[in-house]
Write a protein that holds these residues in place. Sequence first.
Motif: not given
Length: 210
Positions: A173-190
């Motif tokens: 998690v980052n307040a000012t910039d994306s800390p990575g290039a991808k994320i899984d939908a399961a983690d978005i939901a969580a």
Amino acid sequence: MKKLQKIAVIGGGGRTGQYLVNQLIEKGYSLKLLLRHPERFTIQSPQIEIVHGDALNPEAVRALLEGCDAVLSTVGQRQGEPLVASQASVNILQAIGDSPARFVLLAGLNVDTPSDRKSEETAKATEWMRANFPAIHNDRQKSYSILAESNAEWIMVRVPYIEFNGVSGEIKVNATDSPGAKIDAADIAAFMIRQLTDDTWLRKAPFISN
């Protein structure tokens, strides 16, 4: 914050939204889902109540939020259809009114906020979206402005490329910039579900990634 009993979900029929619905059910929440095509929805649970309607319809959103303690939205832009992000936010905020119901919504990393310090990679992704889908980009940006000017309890979760492996991993998690290039939908939901009771990012738009 009082104990949450019933959660409204917009976009629950979508790919990311279905992860959200399943995880909410697993956690024991009662749900009200706004669905344009309930006949296509395949998740079955006695915890689900379905409201047939569209996020662009204020009356449908008002019916959805009646009796709910919070609302989660993963609604995305539909190709060839009217812009949805800003109008859905207006409808949700109007339905919430002066109640303490929290509003957690999903957005892309292309949304800008005053505190951003975007890296070159994130800035390029933002510019690509602005150049190729200007109307969608501007509408999502307008949605952020509407939220920022409101008194509501909102959290906008900004994400990069979404994968649908259903495998949970570390969430950065980052307040000012994306800390990575991808994320899984399961983690978005969580992460979105955690925001229902966590005030860390209240009235902010954190970036998350794996």
